[in-house]
Design a protein around this motif. Sequence first.
Motif, PDB file in Angstrom:
ATOM      1  N   UNK A 159       0.788  -1.229   0.000  1.00 43.09           N
ATOM      2  CA  UNK A 159       0.000   0.000   0.000  1.00 43.09           C
ATOM      3  C   UNK A 159       0.817   1.274   0.000  1.00 43.09           C
ATOM      4  N   UNK A 160       1.852   1.332   0.838  1.00 38.10           N
ATOM      5  CA  UNK A 160       2.605   2.571   0.986  1.00 38.10           C
ATOM      6  C   UNK A 160       3.761   2.662  -0.004  1.00 38.10           C
ATOM      7  N   UNK A 161       4.427   1.544  -0.252  1.00 39.99           N
ATOM      8  CA  UNK A 161       5.565   1.561  -1.174  1.00 39.99           C
ATOM      9  C   UNK A 161       5.082   1.437  -2.629  1.00 39.99           C
ATOM     10  N   UNK A 162       4.291   0.406  -2.915  1.00 42.10           N
ATOM     11  CA  UNK A 162       3.841   0.170  -4.294  1.00 42.10           C
ATOM     12  C   UNK A 162       2.522   0.887  -4.625  1.00 42.10           C
ATOM     13  N   UNK A 163       1.912   1.533  -3.644  1.00 40.22           N
ATOM     14  CA  UNK A 163       0.699   2.340  -3.828  1.00 40.22           C
ATOM     15  C   UNK A 163      -0.422   1.595  -4.546  1.00 40.22           C
TER      16      UNK A 163
ATOM     17  N   UNK B 296      26.720   8.135  -4.835  1.00 34.63           N
ATOM     18  CA  UNK B 296      26.387   8.898  -6.038  1.00 34.63           C
ATOM     19  C   UNK B 296      25.895   7.968  -7.140  1.00 34.63           C
ATOM     20  N   UNK B 297      26.549   6.811  -7.285  1.00 36.15           N
ATOM     21  CA  UNK B 297      26.155   5.849  -8.310  1.00 36.15           C
ATOM     22  C   UNK B 297      24.768   5.284  -8.011  1.00 36.15           C
ATOM     23  N   UNK B 298      24.522   4.942  -6.741  1.00 40.64           N
ATOM     24  CA  UNK B 298      23.232   4.352  -6.369  1.00 40.64           C
ATOM     25  C   UNK B 298      22.105   5.360  -6.583  1.00 40.64           C
ATOM     26  N   UNK B 299      22.268   6.555  -6.048  1.00 42.68           N
ATOM     27  CA  UNK B 299      21.210   7.558  -6.152  1.00 42.68           C
ATOM     28  C   UNK B 299      21.015   7.984  -7.601  1.00 42.68           C
ATOM     29  N   UNK B 300      22.106   8.032  -8.367  1.00 42.37           N
ATOM     30  CA  UNK B 300      22.009   8.428  -9.766  1.00 42.37           C
ATOM     31  C   UNK B 300      21.210   7.466 -10.616  1.00 42.37           C
ATOM     32  N   UNK B 301      21.102   6.211 -10.181  1.00 46.37           N
ATOM     33  CA  UNK B 301      20.349   5.209 -10.944  1.00 46.37           C
ATOM     34  C   UNK B 301      18.881   5.129 -10.549  1.00 46.37           C
ATOM     35  N   UNK B 302      18.482   5.887  -9.538  1.00 43.59           N
ATOM     36  CA  UNK B 302      17.092   5.834  -9.084  1.00 43.59           C
ATOM     37  C   UNK B 302      16.219   6.730  -9.952  1.00 43.59           C
ATOM     38  N   UNK B 303      15.070   6.211 -10.339  1.00 46.42           N
ATOM     39  CA  UNK B 303      14.133   6.972 -11.152  1.00 46.42           C
ATOM     40  C   UNK B 303      13.711   8.234 -10.397  1.00 46.42           C
ATOM     41  N   UNK B 304      13.926   9.424 -10.961  1.00 39.64           N
ATOM     42  CA  UNK B 304      13.644  10.670 -10.237  1.00 39.64           C
ATOM     43  C   UNK B 304      12.172  10.846  -9.870  1.00 39.64           C
ATOM     44  N   UNK B 305      11.277  10.350 -10.715  1.00 40.82           N
ATOM     45  CA  UNK B 305       9.849  10.454 -10.394  1.00 40.82           C
ATOM     46  C   UNK B 305       9.514   9.605  -9.184  1.00 40.82           C
TER      47      UNK B 305
ATOM     48  N   UNK C 223       9.461   0.922  -9.875  1.00 40.43           N
ATOM     49  CA  UNK C 223      10.517   1.925  -9.696  1.00 40.43           C
ATOM     50  C   UNK C 223      10.617   2.353  -8.233  1.00 40.43           C
ATOM     51  N   UNK C 224       9.479   2.489  -7.554  1.00 44.13           N
ATOM     52  CA  UNK C 224       9.470   2.869  -6.128  1.00 44.13           C
ATOM     53  C   UNK C 224      10.085   1.750  -5.286  1.00 44.13           C
ATOM     54  N   UNK C 225       9.701   0.514  -5.602  1.00 49.29           N
ATOM     55  CA  UNK C 225      10.241  -0.634  -4.874  1.00 49.29           C
ATOM     56  C   UNK C 225      11.751  -0.738  -5.079  1.00 49.29           C
ATOM     57  N   UNK C 226      12.186  -0.604  -6.310  1.00 48.54           N
ATOM     58  CA  UNK C 226      13.601  -0.692  -6.637  1.00 48.54           C
ATOM     59  C   UNK C 226      14.390   0.407  -5.922  1.00 48.54           C
ATOM     60  N   UNK C 227      13.820   1.607  -5.837  1.00 48.15           N
ATOM     61  CA  UNK C 227      14.500   2.726  -5.180  1.00 48.15           C
ATOM     62  C   UNK C 227      14.763   2.405  -3.714  1.00 48.15           C
TER      63      UNK C 227
END
Length: 257
Positions: free
Chosen positions: A192-196, A226-235, A207-211
């Motif tokens: 509910x909260x992570x995958x909505x 920097x590498x980890x955060x850079x690969x996370x979907x910004x939305x 994308x939320x789960x992967x982040x």
Amino acid sequence: VGVVAYGDSGVGKSALVIGAATGAASNDPDTTQALCINLRHLPPTTLAFESFLGVPLATILSELSAPQRFLVIDGADAISEGMLELFRYLADAGFQADVKVIAVTANDTRQLVRDAIAERSGGSVTEYLIPPLTDPQVNDVIAMFDELAALAVNPRSRELLRRPVVVDLLVRGGLAGTPLSEADAMEQVWSGLVRRHGQSDRGTPDAREFALLRLAELALCGGDALDVVGRIDPTALHGLRNDGLLRTSPDDPFKIG
């Protein structure tokens, strides 16, 4: 004298202890001063921590001058995760500066924390149990969030409502059933909260789960932030922040991750 504040995970130990200490310091700074440190937020070694401070912690604590002086060590559970030496360093600094040391920990590490403080304080330790919510308090919660009423009927699921953090996560995630166990509750929160519940307006569920999984791996195992955060979907990242699952550091907004 050292104090060990302990209780079940999610009952609000940190909020209560830190709130009481900082509240007293804010209301009457001439009488009370408090320094609150989360053990899990510190560098991995005492040398790195002291280098970051620039001076020994005991020197900083000795500058406190109020009649009541507190050093609150939150997240003391981390002594079971390789942070014992750093915990001893913090406790030593507090006792050297004649500051009351209060360690906040979960039940399963209570004895470890108590022994570590007793070792540094000469055996003088007081314990304080922070209990889960009582039945009348659970009833107050249900009166405020009637969607939880079904959980209160079953004695097993009612136990979940005794921890405010579980109540918070279940309400914000939106219940889609009646979880009976902690594992059921975690599945509900993740769905509910992570995958909505499959909605994609704040990032796709995957994308939320992967982040969150990537950030959890970074926190637990280390790596290039920097590498980890850079690969996370910004939305997805923005959506998780909007939903209160992630936050930007209030002290260092430019800190990576």
